[in-house]
Design a protein around this motif. Sequence first.
Motif, PDB file in Angstrom:
ATOM      1  N   ILE A 116       0.836  -1.204   0.000  1.00 25.46           N
ATOM      2  CA  ILE A 116       0.000   0.000   0.000  1.00 25.46           C
ATOM      3  C   ILE A 116       0.874   1.258   0.000  1.00 25.46           C
ATOM      4  O   ILE A 116       0.643   2.197  -0.777  1.00 25.46           O
ATOM      5  N   VAL A 117       1.880   1.262   0.855  1.00 21.83           N
ATOM      6  CA  VAL A 117       2.749   2.426   0.995  1.00 21.83           C
ATOM      7  C   VAL A 117       3.585   2.641  -0.262  1.00 21.83           C
ATOM      8  O   VAL A 117       3.761   3.790  -0.721  1.00 21.83           O
ATOM      9  N   GLU A 118       4.087   1.557  -0.845  1.00 15.95           N
ATOM     10  CA  GLU A 118       4.909   1.680  -2.049  1.00 15.95           C
ATOM     11  C   GLU A 118       4.092   2.191  -3.236  1.00 15.95           C
ATOM     12  O   GLU A 118       4.547   3.038  -4.015  1.00 15.95           O
ATOM     13  N   LYS A 119       2.862   1.690  -3.347  1.00 17.84           N
ATOM     14  CA  LYS A 119       1.978   2.160  -4.414  1.00 17.84           C
ATOM     15  C   LYS A 119       1.651   3.639  -4.218  1.00 17.84           C
ATOM     16  O   LYS A 119       1.609   4.409  -5.188  1.00 17.84           O
ATOM     17  N   PHE A 120       1.433   4.027  -2.972  1.00 19.48           N
ATOM     18  CA  PHE A 120       1.182   5.429  -2.643  1.00 19.48           C
ATOM     19  C   PHE A 120       2.345   6.300  -3.091  1.00 19.48           C
ATOM     20  O   PHE A 120       2.145   7.355  -3.706  1.00 19.48           O
ATOM     21  N   LYS A 121       3.566   5.873  -2.818  1.00 19.49           N
ATOM     22  CA  LYS A 121       4.747   6.655  -3.195  1.00 19.49           C
ATOM     23  C   LYS A 121       4.871   6.771  -4.709  1.00 19.49           C
ATOM     24  O   LYS A 121       5.219   7.834  -5.242  1.00 19.49           O
ATOM     25  N   ASP A 122       4.568   5.702  -5.428  1.00 17.52           N
ATOM     26  CA  ASP A 122       4.655   5.736  -6.885  1.00 17.52           C
ATOM     27  C   ASP A 122       3.708   6.775  -7.481  1.00 17.52           C
ATOM     28  O   ASP A 122       4.027   7.408  -8.490  1.00 17.52           O
ATOM     29  N   ILE A 123       2.539   6.942  -6.870  1.00 13.55           N
ATOM     30  CA  ILE A 123       1.538   7.866  -7.398  1.00 13.55           C
ATOM     31  C   ILE A 123       1.811   9.305  -6.965  1.00 13.55           C
ATOM     32  O   ILE A 123       1.778  10.229  -7.778  1.00 13.55           O
ATOM     33  N   THR A 124       2.083   9.498  -5.687  1.00 15.91           N
ATOM     34  CA  THR A 124       2.183  10.862  -5.141  1.00 15.91           C
ATOM     35  C   THR A 124       3.602  11.420  -5.159  1.00 15.91           C
ATOM     36  O   THR A 124       3.785  12.642  -5.139  1.00 15.91           O
ATOM     37  N   GLY A 125       4.601  10.537  -5.167  1.00 15.65           N
ATOM     38  CA  GLY A 125       5.982  10.976  -5.095  1.00 15.65           C
ATOM     39  C   GLY A 125       6.464  11.237  -3.681  1.00 15.65           C
ATOM     40  O   GLY A 125       7.636  11.566  -3.456  1.00 15.65           O
ATOM     41  N   ILE A 126       5.589  11.077  -2.699  1.00 19.50           N
ATOM     42  CA  ILE A 126       5.933  11.408  -1.314  1.00 19.50           C
ATOM     43  C   ILE A 126       6.694  10.261  -0.646  1.00 19.50           C
ATOM     44  O   ILE A 126       6.207   9.136  -0.584  1.00 19.50           O
ATOM     45  N   ALA A 127       7.885  10.568  -0.158  1.00 13.92           N
ATOM     46  CA  ALA A 127       8.682   9.600   0.595  1.00 13.92           C
ATOM     47  C   ALA A 127       8.653   9.899   2.091  1.00 13.92           C
ATOM     48  O   ALA A 127       8.773   9.003   2.923  1.00 13.92           O
ATOM     49  N   GLU A 128       8.494  11.178   2.407  1.00 15.49           N
ATOM     50  CA  GLU A 128       8.387  11.600   3.798  1.00 15.49           C
ATOM     51  C   GLU A 128       7.671  12.942   3.855  1.00 15.49           C
ATOM     52  O   GLU A 128       7.519  13.631   2.856  1.00 15.49           O
ATOM     53  N   ARG A 129       7.205  13.264   5.044  1.00 12.43           N
ATOM     54  CA  ARG A 129       6.509  14.531   5.245  1.00 12.43           C
ATOM     55  C   ARG A 129       6.887  15.075   6.619  1.00 12.43           C
ATOM     56  O   ARG A 129       7.494  14.389   7.428  1.00 12.43           O
ATOM     57  N   ARG A 130       6.508  16.334   6.875  1.00  9.94           N
ATOM     58  CA  ARG A 130       6.876  16.986   8.137  1.00  9.94           C
ATOM     59  C   ARG A 130       5.651  17.206   9.012  1.00  9.94           C
ATOM     60  O   ARG A 130       4.608  17.638   8.532  1.00  9.94           O
ATOM     61  N   TYR A 131       5.815  16.922  10.306  1.00 11.90           N
ATOM     62  CA  TYR A 131       4.769  17.160  11.294  1.00 11.90           C
ATOM     63  C   TYR A 131       5.270  18.162  12.330  1.00 11.90           C
ATOM     64  O   TYR A 131       6.421  18.108  12.758  1.00 11.90           O
ATOM     65  N   ALA A 132       4.390  19.055  12.745  1.00 10.43           N
ATOM     66  CA  ALA A 132       4.749  20.060  13.744  1.00 10.43           C
ATOM     67  C   ALA A 132       4.932  19.423  15.119  1.00 10.43           C
ATOM     68  O   ALA A 132       4.276  18.429  15.455  1.00 10.43           O
ATOM     69  N   ASP A 133       5.818  20.006  15.928  1.00  9.43           N
ATOM     70  CA  ASP A 133       5.966  19.564  17.314  1.00  9.43           C
ATOM     71  C   ASP A 133       4.634  19.739  18.038  1.00  9.43           C
ATOM     72  O   ASP A 133       3.848  20.650  17.725  1.00  9.43           O
ATOM     73  N   SER A 134       4.388  18.879  19.006  1.00  7.05           N
ATOM     74  CA  SER A 134       3.072  18.815  19.643  1.00  7.05           C
ATOM     75  C   SER A 134       2.663  20.119  20.329  1.00  7.05           C
ATOM     76  O   SER A 134       1.471  20.403  20.472  1.00  7.05           O
ATOM     77  N   HIS A 135       3.625  20.938  20.753  1.00 10.02           N
ATOM     78  CA  HIS A 135       3.276  22.173  21.468  1.00 10.02           C
ATOM     79  C   HIS A 135       3.021  23.344  20.523  1.00 10.02           C
ATOM     80  O   HIS A 135       2.657  24.438  20.984  1.00 10.02           O
ATOM     81  N   LEU A 136       3.187  23.139  19.215  1.00  8.30           N
ATOM     82  CA  LEU A 136       3.004  24.211  18.239  1.00  8.30           C
ATOM     83  C   LEU A 136       1.704  24.041  17.479  1.00  8.30           C
ATOM     84  O   LEU A 136       1.308  22.924  17.136  1.00  8.30           O
ATOM     85  N   ASN A 137       1.043  25.170  17.187  1.00  3.96           N
ATOM     86  CA  ASN A 137      -0.185  25.177  16.405  1.00  3.96           C
ATOM     87  C   ASN A 137       0.030  25.915  15.086  1.00  3.96           C
ATOM     88  O   ASN A 137       1.084  26.496  14.849  1.00  3.96           O
ATOM     89  N   SER A 138      -0.996  25.931  14.238  1.00  2.00           N
ATOM     90  CA  SER A 138      -0.886  26.590  12.933  1.00  2.00           C
ATOM     91  C   SER A 138      -0.490  28.055  13.072  1.00  2.00           C
ATOM     92  O   SER A 138       0.320  28.564  12.289  1.00  2.00           O
ATOM     93  N   SER A 139      -1.066  28.746  14.051  1.00  5.60           N
ATOM     94  CA  SER A 139      -0.739  30.164  14.225  1.00  5.60           C
ATOM     95  C   SER A 139       0.730  30.348  14.610  1.00  5.60           C
ATOM     96  O   SER A 139       1.347  31.348  14.227  1.00  5.60           O
ATOM     97  N   ASP A 140       1.295  29.399  15.348  1.00  9.15           N
ATOM     98  CA  ASP A 140       2.719  29.468  15.687  1.00  9.15           C
ATOM     99  C   ASP A 140       3.582  29.309  14.439  1.00  9.15           C
ATOM    100  O   ASP A 140       4.526  30.073  14.223  1.00  9.15           O
ATOM    101  N   LEU A 141       3.236  28.333  13.612  1.00 11.32           N
ATOM    102  CA  LEU A 141       3.996  28.104  12.383  1.00 11.32           C
ATOM    103  C   LEU A 141       3.918  29.332  11.476  1.00 11.32           C
ATOM    104  O   LEU A 141       4.923  29.752  10.888  1.00 11.32           O
ATOM    105  N   GLY A 142       2.716  29.907  11.379  1.00 15.28           N
ATOM    106  CA  GLY A 142       2.545  31.111  10.568  1.00 15.28           C
ATOM    107  C   GLY A 142       3.347  32.282  11.090  1.00 15.28           C
ATOM    108  O   GLY A 142       3.906  33.074  10.320  1.00 15.28           O
ATOM    109  N   PHE A 143       3.420  32.396  12.400  1.00  9.51           N
ATOM    110  CA  PHE A 143       4.208  33.457  13.030  1.00  9.51           C
ATOM    111  C   PHE A 143       5.685  33.308  12.696  1.00  9.51           C
ATOM    112  O   PHE A 143       6.355  34.291  12.340  1.00  9.51           O
TER     113      PHE A 143
END
Length: 352
Positions: free
Chosen positions: A42-69
Motif C-alpha cells: 500500500i505504501v509503495e503504491k502510494f509513493k509511486d503515485i504521489t511521489g511522497i517519501a516523507e513529510r513533516r509534522y509540527a511539534d506537539s506544542h506548536l499550532n498553525s498560528s505558531d507556524l505562521g508566526f
Amino acid sequence: MGIKITGTGSYIPNKIESNDSFHQHEFLNTDGSTINYPNEVIVEKFKDITGIAERRYADSHLNSSDLGFFAAEKAIQDANIDPETIDYIIVAHNFGDVKHNTIQSDLLPCLASRIKHNLQIKNPKCVAYDILFGCPGWIEGVIQAQAFIKSGIAKRCLVIGTETLSRVVDKHDRDSMIYSDGAGAAIIEETPDNSGILSHETASFTYDEAYYLYFGNSNNPQLDPDTKYIKMHGRKIYEFALKNVADAMKACLEKSGINIQDVKKILIHQANEKMDEAIIKRFFKLHGIETPDGIMPMSIHTLGNSSVATVPTLFDLIIKNKLKDHQINKNDIIIFASVGAGMHINALVYRY
C-alpha cells in the motif's frame, strides 16, 4: 508601478515522518472492510503515485498560528521592513489551530489576530483577517493584497499560508499519508519597476464539485461518528484538476501578454506528483509544445502536502537557493497555480 513580493519566509517542521512509519497502520476501505494488501505494498503504491517519501509534522506544542508566526517573522526580516508599517495581515488556512491530540478546531480569535499579537504589532490600522479558500488560499491572499495596493487601500501586506493537516487526518485512510504541516509567508508591496504580478485568474467550481473534498467519518466504523476527518474523492479531483488548472494557467498567461516560451518556472500546489506532472504536460500541450525540462520544481517528495503552505514554501526555498537544481533570476517569468477544496482554482503570472 509594479506590485511584487519583497520578502519571503517559511517554516518547515523538524519532525520527519517517513513512509516506513505507516507500515504499522490499520488501513481500511471506506466501507470499513480490510484492504487485502500488505501495508508495505500500500505504501509503495502510494509513493509511486504521489511521489511522497516523507513529510513533516509540527511539534506537539506548536499550532498553525505558531507556524505562521515563524514564517512571518522571516518574511518581515527578509523584506527589511518595520512590521508597524504593514497595512494588512492575510492568513490562509483550513482548520484553524487544532491542538495536538484534540479534535476541536480553535478559530477564536482568528489566526491573523494571533499572529499579529505574536509579532507585537501595536498599530490598530494593521488589519488582520483569515481566508478559507482551500489549498489555493495563499495565492488568493496575494491576489487580494494586490487589489488592496492597486486601489490605494494599502501599501504593504503580509500574506501567510499555514496548516497542521496531520491533526485532521483519519489514520485508517490511505490518503492520510499525503498530508503534512508547514507555513509560508510573503510581504507584498508596490515597487517602481514593472516586475511583480502581471495577471491573475481565479475560479470557484461548486455546482457539481463543491464536496470533492469534505469533512467525513473515519474508515473505521467503530470510531465516534461525530468526529470528522479530511476526506476526498481522489479520482474526481484528479480529473477536475487536470483540465481546469491547465485552462486557468493558459487564460492567466494570455491576460499577461507573456509568450509561453518565456516562462521559466511553474510553481504548482504540491498535491500529488503524478497529477502535477499531468497538469503541466496538458498546459504545454494546449500551446502545442513539449514540456521543458526543469520547468516544475517540487518539494512534495520530502515535505508532503501542507495545503496553503506548499506554494509559498516552494518559492522561498528556491529564491533562498535551498532547492537543488532550481533557481529564479531577475526578470524570470513564473507561474503560480493551485487547486483545492471548494473546488477553487487560481493562477498568477509573475515577473521576478
